[in-house]
Enzyme design. Structure first.
Site, PDB file in Angstrom:
ATOM      1  N   LYS A  67       0.841  -1.203   0.000  1.00 14.09           N
ATOM      2  CA  LYS A  67       0.000   0.000   0.000  1.00 14.09           C
ATOM      3  C   LYS A  67       0.871   1.245   0.000  1.00 14.09           C
ATOM      4  CE  LYS A  67      -4.116   1.706   2.525  1.00 14.09           C
ATOM      5  NZ  LYS A  67      -5.000   1.421   3.677  1.00 14.09           N
ATOM      6  N   SER A 142      -9.847   1.523   2.755  1.00 12.08           N
ATOM      7  CA  SER A 142      -8.956   2.317   1.924  1.00 12.08           C
ATOM      8  C   SER A 142      -7.903   1.501   1.182  1.00 12.08           C
ATOM      9  CB  SER A 142      -8.253   3.370   2.791  1.00 12.08           C
ATOM     10  OG  SER A 142      -7.412   2.749   3.751  1.00 12.08           O
ATOM     11  N   SER A 166     -10.354  -1.098   6.827  1.00  8.01           N
ATOM     12  CA  SER A 166      -9.747  -0.798   5.528  1.00  8.01           C
ATOM     13  C   SER A 166      -9.015  -1.953   4.869  1.00  8.01           C
ATOM     14  CB  SER A 166      -8.786   0.396   5.653  1.00  8.01           C
ATOM     15  OG  SER A 166      -9.498   1.577   5.897  1.00  8.01           O
TER      16      SER A 166
END
Length: 487
Positions: A67, A142, A166
């Site tokens: 990420k 996310s 997330s």
């Protein structure tokens, strides 16, 4: 050629079938480029093969994605925000360092909702992330790009962060496994902070064993993170097959009682709940004891507003350095540092982020702290105390991870409904208490995956993975991925 392979499958190819890590890397990177325009999983794709000297670990030579809110020295790290669109760090996050030292091969940094604030995968500065099972639908966030890269079968695992759900919600919507260990089990050093008391590091994989493999490598105490825990010295892979007979689970009536939603005319929701209860019956046949409990609905309805109050307040504080002075582009033609900061933050953040910062600033104002921030913290404590009290009797909490399949980009949600306030936000309980929590696919509805969530006692990460391993056997939904583009 290597799409859809798990860690153990790639391990076998490398160790026993003469396939080189370089060959796998080249194929994976080609696929990443092939699907990038269509699904937008990556901010950066790394074309140059780079692996540390051979190590004897299960991820040696294995490609993975990270990420883009984890610091990577000399590699662009944007947190999917315009204010950091050109930022190249000078140090490595501990998680990245551990994966690199174990021989893992980074193929790309993945798109997220800007600064990890959001659950749609639509607010990253490079564009919307699409769901590989249906491009008209969200993957969630996310950790959107991390979930989509695994759901596409591009990489066997990806690293994400989880502040409210997330990792686990996009895992549900993307048909993959998402594991958030106990708070502090994995170092947060080098993770761009969103809400420090809620932030967790975890992974997305296509099966529970791979989640255990990755967690075994990245867990452990870190002197650079004062909140990190001492290594529990357990090997999670070795405990996956432990006997689960007699393990006790509970589910919350007010979250998933079909009677609550009978007037909704939502066929997908009712199918999810039907399949959830059928799954519970199958788990009982395997030896689990599963019981229904009740929690004050007012407390459950307070999860989402309490989460928003705490997370926005902490985010406002954590991101105060994004001013155009320390970080971010410095606008030209400004007369003062105040004007510089105003211009940088106005142009550098999306409307969603600016609203959250304004909300956080309002909550933190002296006259509002007691009513808004401290009351939210009290609600958090009430919820955690209730769950910990239940964990004196039960080994875990099991619930649907979401009430339906991935929403379409055009869908509107009723944010005051029971479904939205409770069923779609209960995963934040895992962040409130720092509990280990895992989502894995358990059913398919309209050819779309839906996940089931299991949350356990703090520091019993091995027990949660062990129970999840048996749930995976019952559902039979292991190593699934979207085979788009395959003949």
């Amino acid at each position: 050629m290597y799409r859809g392979k798990s860690i153990t499958e790639l391990r076998d190819l490398i160790d026993n079938q003469g396939v080189s890590p370089e060959e796998i890397f080249k194929s994976v990177v080609e696929d990443c480029h092939k699907y990038q325009d269509e699904y937008n999983s990556f901010v950066t794709i790394i074309d140059k093969f780079k692996m540390k000297a051979r190590k004897d670990t299960l991820i040696t030579g294995i490609p993975y994605a990270l990420k883009d809110n984890f610091s990577t020295a000399n590699i662009l790290t944007t947190s999917s925000s315009n204010i950091l669109k050109d930022y190249i760090p000078v140090y490595d996050a501990t998680v990245y360092k551990k994966l690199k030292n174990a021989g893992g091969v980074l193929v790309g940094k993945t798109v997220l909702d800007e600064l990890a604030m959001g659950g749609t995968g639509t607010t990253g500065h490079t564009g919307v992330v699409k769901n590989p099972w249906d491009k008209t639908r969200m993957i969630g966030g996310s950790s959107a790009g991390s979930a989509s890269s695994v759901a596409l079968g591009l990489v066997p695992f990806a690293i994400g962060s989880d502040t409210g759900d997330s990792i686990r919600k996009p895992a549900s919507l993307g048909g993959v496994v998402g594991f958030k260990p106990t708070y502090g089990r994995i170092s947060r050093y080098g993770l761009f902070a969103f809400a420090s008391s809620l932030d967790h590091v975890g992974c997305l994989t296509r099966n529970v064993k791979d989640a255990a493999i990755v967690t075994d490598i990245i867990k452990g105490q870190d002197e650079a993170d004062m909140t990190s825990l001492k290594d529990d010295l357990k090997n999670y892979v070795d405990t996956l097959e432990n006997d689960i007979k007699g393990r006790k689970l509970f589910y919350i009536k007010e979250v998933c009682d079909k009677e609550l939603y009978k007037d909704s005319n939502d066929e997908v929701l009712m199918k999810v709940l039907d399949d959830f209860y059928k799954t519970l019956d199958k788990l009982r046949e395997e030896g689990f004891i599963i019981e229904e409990i009740s929690i004050d609905k007012n407390l459950l309805e307070a999860i989402y507003p309490s989460y928003m109050s705490i997370s926005c307040a902490e985010a406002t504080s954590n991101n105060a350095n994004l001013t155009g002075i320390q970080f971010g582009p410095r606008p030209e033609g400004v007369a003062s540092y105040q004007e510089l900061m105003m211009k940088a933050r106005t142009e550098g953040f999306s409307e969603l982020i600016k609203r959250r910062f304004i909300l956080g600033s309002f909550i933190l104002q002296k006259e509002n702290q007691e009513k808004l921030f401290l009351n939210a913290c009290r609600v958090r404590r009430l919820i955690v105390d209730k769950i910990n009290d239940l964990f004196k009797t039960y080994d875990g909490m099991i619930l649907p991870a979401s009430g339906g399949i991935a929403p379409k980009f055009s869908d509107d949600s009723e944010k005051l409904s029971d479904r939205y306030l409770i069923l779609e936000n209960h995963l934040a309980i895992g962040n409130f208490g720092g509990f280990p929590s895992i989502t894995l696919p358990f059913t398919m509805v309209n050819d779309m995956p839906v996940g089931i969530n299991l949350t356990g006692r703090v520091c019993e990460d091995d027990v949660v993975l062990n129970m999840a391993n048996y749930i995976e056997k019952v559902t039979g939904l292991k190593d699934i991925y979207s085979k788009v583009g395959e003949e």
